[in-house]
Enzyme design. Structure first.
Site, PDB file in Angstrom:
ATOM      1  N   ARG A  37     -10.915   9.801  -0.909  1.00  0.00           N
ATOM      2  CA  ARG A  37     -10.197  10.199   0.310  1.00  0.00           C
ATOM      3  C   ARG A  37     -11.084  10.101   1.554  1.00  0.00           C
ATOM      4  NH1 ARG A  37      -7.493  15.260  -1.929  1.00  0.00           N
ATOM      5  NH2 ARG A  37      -5.939  14.404  -3.340  1.00  0.00           N
ATOM      6  N   ARG A  41      -7.483  12.769   6.610  1.00  0.00           N
ATOM      7  CA  ARG A  41      -7.112  13.677   7.698  1.00  0.00           C
ATOM      8  C   ARG A  41      -8.277  14.477   8.271  1.00  0.00           C
ATOM      9  NH1 ARG A  41      -2.434  16.843   4.716  1.00  0.00           N
ATOM     10  NH2 ARG A  41      -3.956  16.518   3.051  1.00  0.00           N
ATOM     11  N   ARG A  50      -2.169   8.111  12.535  1.00  0.00           N
ATOM     12  CA  ARG A  50      -1.032   8.452  11.666  1.00  0.00           C
ATOM     13  C   ARG A  50       0.056   9.263  12.377  1.00  0.00           C
ATOM     14  NH1 ARG A  50       1.525   9.044   8.626  1.00  0.00           N
ATOM     15  NH2 ARG A  50       1.211  10.802   7.237  1.00  0.00           N
ATOM     16  N   ASP A  86      -1.500   4.731  -1.590  1.00  0.00           N
ATOM     17  CA  ASP A  86      -1.165   5.941  -2.336  1.00  0.00           C
ATOM     18  C   ASP A  86      -0.808   5.553  -3.764  1.00  0.00           C
ATOM     19  OD1 ASP A  86       0.919   8.242  -3.199  1.00  0.00           O
ATOM     20  OD2 ASP A  86      -0.445   8.988  -1.672  1.00  0.00           O
ATOM     21  N   TYR A 164       4.288  12.870 -12.146  1.00  0.00           N
ATOM     22  CA  TYR A 164       4.940  12.974 -10.826  1.00  0.00           C
ATOM     23  C   TYR A 164       6.424  12.603 -10.910  1.00  0.00           C
ATOM     24  CZ  TYR A 164       0.902  13.676  -7.712  1.00  0.00           C
ATOM     25  OH  TYR A 164      -0.171  14.197  -7.036  1.00  0.00           O
TER      26      TYR A 164
END
Length: 367
Positions: A37, A41, A50, A86, A164
């Site tokens: 990552r 963010r 973004r 992703d 998921y």
């Protein structure tokens, strides 16, 4: 096999191959480092890029993926880039709808509930048609990197994606997905096989597009015990490595190093070391010496600083890195965190981590 030859796509010559050499078990002057990552963010410029975009719309824009992949490299002397994407683009390619809900994470509008729901999934996936935007992002980024560092491609592993698809999002217990393994073992294997086949084509496509290494994320391994891992995760992890390598050979593509990262799966480290991957990634819950003892001398290890260590003062980060390097040794080793960076982490502390790896590993190598 030298993958630095100018490829048919005319990629720039690689200037820093430290990460690839470490992955292959060759000697390096310093220990290479990258962060899971790392495009994320915690960077203000990431949040700006973004801001106006839907998450998956960003994933489908090669230009934005390229920009986000390069941002951390403008700040830190990292030894590898990982394409911004992703793991849930694979279930999307199978025809499932996933939306990113702010503050909640990914949500599947119609998760798999019954075995019959498997019939709704595309049984044959043309990865170029469904995931070509990832390939375009990889090619664009590989050119834009100008050979500074290698580019890593990735995918989620079958069990993690299956969990998921059934849970419909994140879960603390994975009870719905695990109940399938107990109640519907045959259907579970059908789904896992379908995922493994798509993932194989997807990873091969990433190498064709310019990825110079591949990482498979089995992020939900920790929800399985040793027996279920042995039945429902490991066989597919092995198959993917084998199938990717034979397809790369068939298509005369570079044989790139592959990394398996199965979070919280210490019980399976011995098996993972023999699963056909050059590198085994580790989370932060295992001691370096113990991981080495279990995996042997023929694989490179990657990891495994606790991500929360980056909240410590910078001097303390340096001490923790030094200790980690002493535990793993500086060779056949790629420094990383034991999981991804968190959004509230200070970029300066990420920089301190990267610099400490380079400085301490060079010092250890000299002495």
């Amino acid at each position: 096999i030298c993958s630095f030859v100018r490829s048919p796509k005319g990629f720039p010559k690689l200037k820093n191959d430290t990460f690839l050499r470490a992955a292959r078990g060759e000697e390096t002057e310093h220990t290479p480092v990258w962060c899971m990552r790392q495009a994320g963010r915690y960077l203000p410029e990431f949040r700006e890029t973004r801001a106006a975009q839907d998450f998956f719309a960003t994933c489908r824009s090669p230009k934005l993926c390229c920009e986000l992949t390069l941002q951390p490299l403008r700040r830190f002397p990292l030894d590898a880039a990982i394409i911004f994407s992703d793991i849930l683009v694979v279930p999307q390619a199978l025809g499932m709808e996933v939306v990113m809900v702010p503050g909640k994470g990914p949500v599947f509008t119609e998760p798999l509930k019954e075995v019959e729901d498997l019939l709704k999934l595309r049984q044959k996936v043309d990865v170029t048609a469904e995931l070509g935007y990832v390939f375009q992002a990889i090619t664009l980024t590989r050119h834009s990197l100008e050979g500074r560092v290698p580019l890593i491609g990735f995918s989620g592993a079958p069990w993690t994606l299956m969990s998921y698809m059934i849970e419909g999002g994140g879960s603390t217990t994975m009870a719905k997905a695990k109940s399938w393994l107990y109640r519907h073992p045959e259907a579970s294997h059908r789904l896992l096989r379908l995922l493994a086949d798509v993932i194989t084509d997807y990873l091969v496509g990433q190498v064709a597009a310019g990825a110079q290494a591949l990482q498979l994320f089995e992020s939900h391994a920790g929800h399985l015990g040793p027996e279920q891992f042995q039945d429902f995760a490991l066989p597919y992890i092995r198959d993917i490595a084998q199938a990717v390598k034979s397809k790369l050979k068939e298509e005369a593509l570079p044989l790139v190093p592959m990394i398996i990262f199965a979070k919280d799966a210490h019980y399976a480290l011995r098996d993972l070391a023999h699963a056909g991957y050059e590198v085994v990634g580790l989370d932060w819950t295992i001691r370096p010496q113990e991981a080495r003892a279990q995996t042997g001398k023929d694989v490179t290890l990657q990891g495994n600083l606790d991500p929360c260590a980056l909240y410590a003062p910078k001097e303390k980060i340096g001490e923790l890195v030094k200790k980690m390097l002493e535990g793993f040794g500086t060779q056949r080793y790629i420094a990383n965190l034991g999981h991804g960076l968190y959004p509230d982490m200070s970029p300066e502390h990420v920089g301190a981590f990267v610099e400490a790896v380079h400085a301490h590993s060079r010092h250890i190598n000299k002495h």
